[in-house]
Write an enzyme that holds these catalytic residues in place. Structure first.
Site, PDB file in Angstrom:
ATOM      1  N   SER A   1       0.813  -1.223   0.000  1.00 41.53           N
ATOM      2  CA  SER A   1       0.000   0.000   0.000  1.00 41.53           C
ATOM      3  C   SER A   1       0.848   1.275   0.000  1.00 41.53           C
ATOM      4  O   SER A   1       0.525   2.213  -0.737  1.00 41.53           O
ATOM      5  CB  SER A   1      -0.958   0.010   1.190  1.00 41.53           C
TER       6      SER A   1
ATOM      7  N   THR B   1      -5.702  -3.177   7.853  1.00 41.05           N
ATOM      8  CA  THR B   1      -5.650  -4.544   7.344  1.00 41.05           C
ATOM      9  C   THR B   1      -5.688  -5.542   8.497  1.00 41.05           C
ATOM     10  O   THR B   1      -5.936  -5.165   9.642  1.00 41.05           O
ATOM     11  CB  THR B   1      -4.442  -4.702   6.374  1.00 41.05           C
TER      12      THR B   1
ATOM     13  N   LYS C   1      -9.768  -4.939  11.113  1.00 43.98           N
ATOM     14  CA  LYS C   1     -10.875  -4.318  10.366  1.00 43.98           C
ATOM     15  C   LYS C   1     -12.176  -4.219  11.168  1.00 43.98           C
ATOM     16  O   LYS C   1     -12.903  -3.245  11.058  1.00 43.98           O
ATOM     17  CB  LYS C   1     -11.125  -5.083   9.062  1.00 43.98           C
TER      18      LYS C   1
ATOM     19  N   ASN D   1     -12.002  -0.952   6.152  1.00 44.71           N
ATOM     20  CA  ASN D   1     -10.594  -1.005   5.733  1.00 44.71           C
ATOM     21  C   ASN D   1     -10.015   0.384   5.502  1.00 44.71           C
ATOM     22  O   ASN D   1      -8.856   0.518   5.148  1.00 44.71           O
ATOM     23  CB  ASN D   1     -10.420  -1.868   4.466  1.00 44.71           C
TER      24      ASN D   1
ATOM     25  N   GLY E   1     -14.115 -15.320   6.468  1.00 49.68           N
ATOM     26  CA  GLY E   1     -13.467 -14.258   7.241  1.00 49.68           C
ATOM     27  C   GLY E   1     -13.941 -12.887   6.769  1.00 49.68           C
ATOM     28  O   GLY E   1     -14.975 -12.761   6.109  1.00 49.68           O
TER      29      GLY E   1
ATOM     30  N   GLY F   1      -5.572 -11.596  -6.816  1.00 47.49           N
ATOM     31  CA  GLY F   1      -6.127 -10.457  -6.071  1.00 47.49           C
ATOM     32  C   GLY F   1      -5.492  -9.106  -6.349  1.00 47.49           C
ATOM     33  O   GLY F   1      -5.840  -8.131  -5.679  1.00 47.49           O
TER      34      GLY F   1
HETATM   35  P1  NDP Z   1      -9.597 -13.896   8.068  1.00 47.73           P
HETATM   36  O1  NDP Z   1      -8.584 -14.287   9.087  1.00 47.73           O
HETATM   37  O2  NDP Z   1     -10.707 -12.978   8.455  1.00 47.73           O
HETATM   38  O3  NDP Z   1     -10.280 -15.250   7.444  1.00 47.73           O
HETATM   39  C1  NDP Z   1      -9.509 -16.313   7.027  1.00 47.73           C
HETATM   40  C2  NDP Z   1     -10.390 -17.401   6.406  1.00 47.73           C
HETATM   41  O4  NDP Z   1      -9.508 -18.340   5.799  1.00 47.73           O
HETATM   42  C3  NDP Z   1     -11.261 -18.188   7.378  1.00 47.73           C
HETATM   43  O5  NDP Z   1     -12.488 -18.488   6.746  1.00 47.73           O
HETATM   44  C4  NDP Z   1     -10.442 -19.460   7.620  1.00 47.73           C
HETATM   45  O6  NDP Z   1     -11.242 -20.610   7.915  1.00 47.73           O
HETATM   46  C5  NDP Z   1      -9.835 -19.668   6.256  1.00 47.73           C
HETATM   47  N1  NDP Z   1      -8.595 -20.427   6.262  1.00 47.73           N
HETATM   48  C6  NDP Z   1      -7.386 -20.061   6.733  1.00 47.73           C
HETATM   49  N2  NDP Z   1      -6.485 -21.029   6.501  1.00 47.73           N
HETATM   50  C7  NDP Z   1      -7.137 -22.031   5.848  1.00 47.73           C
HETATM   51  C8  NDP Z   1      -6.746 -23.287   5.329  1.00 47.73           C
HETATM   52  N3  NDP Z   1      -5.490 -23.719   5.450  1.00 47.73           N
HETATM   53  N4  NDP Z   1      -7.675 -24.055   4.710  1.00 47.73           N
HETATM   54  C9  NDP Z   1      -8.946 -23.614   4.577  1.00 47.73           C
HETATM   55  N5  NDP Z   1      -9.387 -22.425   5.059  1.00 47.73           N
HETATM   56  C10 NDP Z   1      -8.487 -21.640   5.691  1.00 47.73           C
HETATM   57  O7  NDP Z   1      -8.763 -13.293   6.851  1.00 47.73           O
HETATM   58  P2  NDP Z   1      -9.178 -12.162   5.815  1.00 47.73           P
HETATM   59  O8  NDP Z   1     -10.517 -12.466   5.256  1.00 47.73           O
HETATM   60  O9  NDP Z   1      -8.969 -10.813   6.413  1.00 47.73           O
HETATM   61  O10 NDP Z   1      -8.039 -12.346   4.686  1.00 47.73           O
HETATM   62  C11 NDP Z   1      -8.027 -13.504   3.879  1.00 47.73           C
HETATM   63  C12 NDP Z   1      -7.061 -13.305   2.714  1.00 47.73           C
HETATM   64  O11 NDP Z   1      -7.491 -12.237   1.884  1.00 47.73           O
HETATM   65  C13 NDP Z   1      -5.629 -12.970   3.143  1.00 47.73           C
HETATM   66  O12 NDP Z   1      -4.767 -13.791   2.381  1.00 47.73           O
HETATM   67  C14 NDP Z   1      -5.484 -11.508   2.730  1.00 47.73           C
HETATM   68  O13 NDP Z   1      -4.142 -11.185   2.435  1.00 47.73           O
HETATM   69  C15 NDP Z   1      -6.374 -11.455   1.503  1.00 47.73           C
HETATM   70  N6  NDP Z   1      -6.879 -10.102   1.148  1.00 47.73           N
HETATM   71  C16 NDP Z   1      -6.675  -9.624  -0.124  1.00 47.73           C
HETATM   72  C17 NDP Z   1      -7.163  -8.384  -0.503  1.00 47.73           C
HETATM   73  C18 NDP Z   1      -6.917  -7.864  -1.882  1.00 47.73           C
HETATM   74  O14 NDP Z   1      -7.161  -6.666  -2.131  1.00 47.73           O
HETATM   75  N7  NDP Z   1      -6.470  -8.670  -2.816  1.00 47.73           N
HETATM   76  C19 NDP Z   1      -7.926  -7.524   0.434  1.00 47.73           C
HETATM   77  C20 NDP Z   1      -8.104  -8.129   1.729  1.00 47.73           C
HETATM   78  C21 NDP Z   1      -7.588  -9.369   2.067  1.00 47.73           C
HETATM   79  P3  NDP Z   1     -11.599 -21.021   9.432  1.00 47.73           P
HETATM   80  O15 NDP Z   1     -12.806 -20.229   9.797  1.00 47.73           O
HETATM   81  O16 NDP Z   1     -11.873 -22.485   9.359  1.00 47.73           O
HETATM   82  O17 NDP Z   1     -10.406 -20.695  10.283  1.00 47.73           O
END
Ligand code: NDP
Length: 263
Positions: A16, A59, A63, A84, A122, A227
């Site tokens: 960013s 981030t 959030k 965000n 998430g 992404g």
């Molecule tokens: P959160 O921590 O809020 O959510 C993570 C999710 O991933 C949960 O549903 C979790 O499942 C699941 N998860 C994690 N590890 C595994 C695995 N090994 N197998 C299956 N499911 C898994 O994260 P965010 O939503 O904030 O971020 C997620 C991704 O999005 C990150 O990689 C981030 O960098 C990316 N991102 C990209 C953006 C962009 O502009 N391109 C913007 C924002 C985020 P469970 O509930 O079972 O733990």
């Protein structure tokens, strides 16, 4: 001079500052953008104030706290349930969420999407599911664990790996962090293969690498996207919010795309 920052934990990987500083430079603005490593989410507003920021991008994992602790929030941020982007104006902290619209812009070249499967439950899944539903797309959610599905159950059909039955979707989106720092798929291959082989588009919110999820989608000849465009578009929208939405979005985008080419 105005000061901006991205606040997160971790934050060192964030590009960013590169995007925003290039836009500041190209548009001739008197500002600077840095990064701030904050561990405690409950300190987000204190950090924002004590750093004297005019705006910030928020981030992982802050959030939800950013939304809860701000003075005013946009309806989009409230509906999504996280923020965000924070902006300081009229002595108040305003919270916004640009992830959903950033995602929507990044799939504008995908045609006739009527149904989508969001993998993950998430913060990013919340933003993407919400914006798709707003655009009359049928959304279902598939997550590894049951707990996080609670917040989705009222609005979407939700499944865990245990009760999911494969269906056809136009678009499949990986919003999990599986594949970010490991070589994992976001769900078992037996679940993913039938879904992916009957879909047209695949999107992974992770950027800068071909994740195992995207690799599987490429093998099945889907139109794929990582992404990076989402990152770009959410940043363009956030940057304009920092400046009262007075700037030309196209000029911001051009500057940020220039920064991406230099990476
Ligand atoms: P959160 O921590 O809020 O959510 C993570 C999710 O991933 C949960 O549903 C979790 O499942 C699941 N998860 C994690 N590890 C595994 C695995 N090994 N197998 C299956 N499911 C898994 O994260 P965010 O939503 O904030 O971020 C997620 C991704 O999005 C990150 O990689 C981030 O960098 C990316 N991102 C990209 C953006 C962009 O502009 N391109 C913007 C924002 C985020 P469970 O509930 O079972 O733990």
């Amino acid at each position: 001079m105005k000061y901006f920052a991205v606040i997160g934990d971790p934050v060192s990987h964030s590009i960013s500052p590169i995007l925003h500083n290039m836009a500041i430079f190209e548009l001739g603005l008197d500002a600077v953008y840095t990064r701030y490593h904050l561990k405690k989410s409950s300190e987000i507003v204190n950090a924002f104030i004590s750093l004297g920021l005019s705006g910030a991008n928020v981030t992982i994992p802050h959030k939800e706290f950013a939304l809860a602790l701000c003075d005013e929030a946009s309806s989009m941020a409230k509906n999504i349930g996280s923020a965000n982007t924070l902006v300081f104006k009229n002595n108040k902290i305003y919270a916004y969420n640009t992830d959903g619209l950033g995602f929507l812009k990044s799939i504008s070249d995908f045609s006739e999407i009527k149904s989508a499967l969001v993998i993950g439950a998430g913060g990013t899944a919340k933003a993407i599911a919400y914006i798709l539903k707003q655009n009359f797309i049928d959304v279902e959610i598939l997550n590894r664990s049951l707990d996080r599905l609670e917040g989705f159950k009222q609005a979407y059909e939700c499944y865990t790996w245990n009760d999911f039955l494969p269906k056809n979707y136009d678009l499949v989106i990986n919003t999990t962090s599986a594949g970010l720092r490991d070589d994992l798929l976001p769900a078992p291959i037996e679940i993913l293969t039938p879904i992916i082989s009957s879909s047209r588009y695949a999107f992974d919110v992770i950027y800068g690498k071909t994740t195992p999820f995207l690799h599987l989608a490429i093998q099945n000849n889907l139109v794929c996207k990582d992404g990076l465009d989402m990152l770009l578009h959410q940043a363009v929208l956030a940057f304009n919010l920092f400046f009262d939405n007075d700037l030309d979005e196209y000029e911001i985008q051009k500057a940020m795309q220039k920064a991406l080419r230099l990476l």
